[in-house]
Design an enzyme around this catalytic site. Structure first.
Site, mmCIF file in Angstrom:
data_model
loop_
_atom_site.group_PDB
_atom_site.id
_atom_site.type_symbol
_atom_site.label_atom_id
_atom_site.label_comp_id
_atom_site.label_asym_id
_atom_site.label_seq_id
_atom_site.Cartn_x
_atom_site.Cartn_y
_atom_site.Cartn_z
ATOM 1 N N LYS A 1 44.908 45.756 19.781
ATOM 2 C CA LYS A 1 44.421 47.131 19.865
ATOM 3 C C LYS A 1 43.973 47.639 18.499
ATOM 4 O O LYS A 1 42.947 48.325 18.374
ATOM 5 C CB LYS A 1 45.521 48.043 20.425
ATOM 6 C CG LYS A 1 45.220 49.550 20.372
ATOM 7 C CD LYS A 1 43.990 49.929 21.182
ATOM 8 C CE LYS A 1 43.608 51.391 21.021
ATOM 9 N NZ LYS A 1 44.584 52.333 21.552
ATOM 10 N N LYS B 1 44.853 57.625 12.182
ATOM 11 C CA LYS B 1 46.175 56.993 12.258
ATOM 12 C C LYS B 1 46.040 55.497 12.523
ATOM 13 O O LYS B 1 46.698 54.661 11.875
ATOM 14 C CB LYS B 1 46.996 57.633 13.372
ATOM 15 C CG LYS B 1 48.358 57.000 13.608
ATOM 16 C CD LYS B 1 48.831 57.199 15.037
ATOM 17 C CE LYS B 1 48.035 56.325 15.996
ATOM 18 N NZ LYS B 1 48.578 56.258 17.349
ATOM 19 N N LEU C 1 53.122 57.455 23.895
ATOM 20 C CA LEU C 1 53.447 58.470 22.903
ATOM 21 C C LEU C 1 52.469 58.421 21.741
ATOM 22 O O LEU C 1 51.648 57.506 21.637
ATOM 23 C CB LEU C 1 54.889 58.264 22.433
ATOM 24 C CG LEU C 1 55.923 58.334 23.575
ATOM 25 C CD1 LEU C 1 57.229 57.677 23.185
ATOM 26 C CD2 LEU C 1 56.149 59.772 24.010
#
Length: 282
Positions: A169, A237, A65
């Site tokens: 990540k 983001k 998502l």
């Protein structure tokens, strides 16, 4: 054979779920925008009408998502279900480490398992099953997930307990944010000195400073075509998530300011390397 569920059919989720289907795993998919499930119509894949339906008929559930809000919405619904014990949930989204850890803890309270397994690589590696997968969670859960990861990625690395896949990540993407910004600045610097963009990029890619990252962005820079393999909004983001996770170095403020400025100027839906146009316009 375990039944697999996949929630999230965006630019990355669709090719990843397709690879599991092509490998012959029984698969059910769901996306809130139902039109995104169209690639799975008239196939052996089941299209669920809601999250509850998908989770009920699946043993291992993947989620891919866009952000914390989307992940929270889906897992709040899952955690509200009565019978999820024994199921393994694998989130491959890039979200905040704290949210990932919180979800893991709440699932364990309901006797379910959780792996955070974000990926490095954009749409083409996703289609080719050549992603890099960074996994946080229990080794026993990873063993169960490994046959599926092997159809999604070329390199799978267990980096620690829940949350550490996400932390890894964010570290990788922080590096990429600097790399892409540096590449864009270098191209503009060379052009200002009369060097053709294509010549410079050819030299970079044949030299020690070339990499898979520079090579994959070269066609976009040469053709001045920024269809998103990895959208600038997603990079911005991830930088903000990295800042929330404690990144604070000499380059950090400049990176945040530049990507945030490009996002505010309307470049969010373009590929991340379109940052070059923002720099050129400044």
């Amino acid at each position: 054979m375990k039944h697999i569920g996949w929630i999230g059919l965006g630019n990355m989720g669709t090719p990843m779920a397709s690879n599991l289907s092509k490998a012959g795993f029984p698969l059910t998919v769901f996306n809130r925008s139902i039109e995104k499930a169209k690639p799975f119509e008239n196939t052996n894949v089941t299209i669920a009408q809601n999250v509850t339906e998908l989770v009920t008929q699946s043993d291992i559930i993947f989620t891919m998502l866009s952000n914390d809000e989307a992940v929270t919405m889906v897992y709040d619904e899952i955690l509200g279900m009565e019978a999820i014990e024994g199921k393994l949930f694998i989130d491959m989204s890039t979200i905040s480490e704290q949210l990932s850890v919180n979800i893991a803890q709440k699932l364990k309270q309901k006797n379910a398992s959780f792996l955070d397994a974000p990926v490095a690589g954009s749409t083409q590696p996703a289609a080719n099953g050549a992603l890099t997968i960074m996994v946080g969670g229990d080794a026993t859960d990873l063993s169960l997930a490994l046959p599926y990861f092997e159809k999604l990625g070329k390199f799978i690395k267990h980096v620690g307990p829940n949350g550490k896949g996400i932390a890894t990540k964010l570290s990788v993407n922080y590096y990429l944010s600097i790399l892409y910004l540096g590449l864009a600045e270098t191209v503009l610097f060379a052009e200002n000195n009369g060097i053709h963009r294509s010549d410079l990029l050819e030299i970079i890619n044949e030299s020690a400073c070339g990499s898979g990252a520079t090579k994959v962005k070269t066609p976009l820079l040469i053709n001045d075509d920024y269809q998103p393999a990895f959208a600038l909004s997603l990079m911005q983001k991830d930088i903000m998530l990295a800042q929330k996770n404690g990144v604070n170095f000499p380059l950090t403020d400049a990176v945040i300011e530049t990507y945030s400025g490009a996002l505010q100027s309307g470049m969010g839906n373009q590929d991340v390397i379109s940052i070059i146009n923002y720099l050129q316009e400044k």
